[in-house]
Design an enzyme around this catalytic site. Structure first.
Site, PDB file in Angstrom:
ATOM      1  N   ARG A   1      19.980  -0.687  -4.106  1.00  0.00           N
ATOM      2  CA  ARG A   1      20.496  -0.561  -5.464  1.00  0.00           C
ATOM      3  C   ARG A   1      21.127  -1.893  -5.855  1.00  0.00           C
ATOM      4  NH1 ARG A   1      26.006   0.050  -5.132  1.00  0.00           N
ATOM      5  NH2 ARG A   1      26.818   0.559  -3.072  1.00  0.00           N
TER       6      ARG A   1
ATOM      7  N   HIS B   1       0.820  -1.208   0.000  1.00  0.00           N
ATOM      8  CA  HIS B   1       0.000   0.000   0.000  1.00  0.00           C
ATOM      9  C   HIS B   1       0.861   1.268   0.000  1.00  0.00           C
ATOM     10  CE1 HIS B   1       0.385  -0.755   4.470  1.00  0.00           C
ATOM     11  NE2 HIS B   1       0.797   0.497   4.385  1.00  0.00           N
TER      12      HIS B   1
END
Length: 231
Positions: free
Chosen positions: A215, A153
């Site tokens: 990353r 959400h």
């Protein structure tokens, strides 16, 4: 964050009252006549507590079957917003305390997540917290580590939305990591411990991601080659 209205609270309380009555009635009806001696009261209360969760899940699934919660953004004062807030109360009152306790054995937690609508492949387990399970799909032979969070959400001020999280096969989600809404993770990928995978990120098969925000560190194949060369 949007306010839950009295009507939404009243709807949930009505459903919860039915669940409580069914749980108490079933526990008393099945155990009340048994010769349990001094343990009768304890046995009835314990059975009723378990049945509250069982009937609560059944009521939750029936509610969502009758009133499906859509993907995407939820407009103000819409029917979807009403459904969402009743749905949220199920979790705040009945399910989140169970999921966050850390006391439920992982195999049983898998069954609970499946019952709440998560799509989990064979031999996939989570010792973390899967929020909004109906918006989470995980393939086979994957693991979500201790206290990791899957968060489909988006709650940003007045914005409210759901975007599915899709995770492939043989994926490892490290302990205490966080995977946010709209993330897709390919087969064989690894999310390192404590990483935060930003909304909408696409992690390709075999990649290793870590950091805050997460990353790409190196492909799985390269990591395995480096390990083999150093062994």
């Amino acid at each position: 964050m949007r306010k839950i209205s009295p009507g939404q609270i009243a709807t949930f309380i009505t459903i919860l009252a039915i669940v409580l009555m069914l749980a108490a009635g079933t526990a008393w009806g099945t155990l009340g006549a048994l010769p349990l001696g001094d343990f009768r009261g304890i046995a009835i209360v314990a059975a009723a507590a378990i049945l509250v969760i069982v009937y609560g899940i059944a009521a939750y699934r029936l509610f969502l079957w009758l009133q499906p919660l859509p993907e995407g953004e939820i407009p103000h004062n819409s029917r979807a917003e009403f459904i969402y807030h009743v749905y949220l109360l199920f979790f705040l009152v009945l399910f989140y305390p169970l999921m966050r306790s850390g006391a439920v054995p992982v195999p049983i937690l898998r069954l609970i997540y499946l019952a709440l609508g998560a799509r989990l492949g064979e031999n996939t387990y989570s010792s973390g917290i899967i929020l909004d399970p109906i918006f989470v799909e995980i393939g086979s032979n994957s693991i979500v580590g201790q206290f990791a969070l899957l968060v489909p959400h988006v709650i940003e001020g007045e914005k409210l939305a759901h975007y599915p999280i899709r995770i492939g096969n043989n994926v490892t989600i490290g302990a205490h990591s966080c995977v946010l809404s709209g993330v897709t993770i390919g087969d064989g990928a690894i999310v390192a411990t404590g990483a935060v995978v930003s909304k909408g990120t696409r992690i390709a098969p075999g990649e290793v991601w870590g950091g805050v925000p997460a990353r790409r560190l190196q492909p799985q194949s390269q990591r395995d080659s480096s390990t083999a060369a150093n062994s």
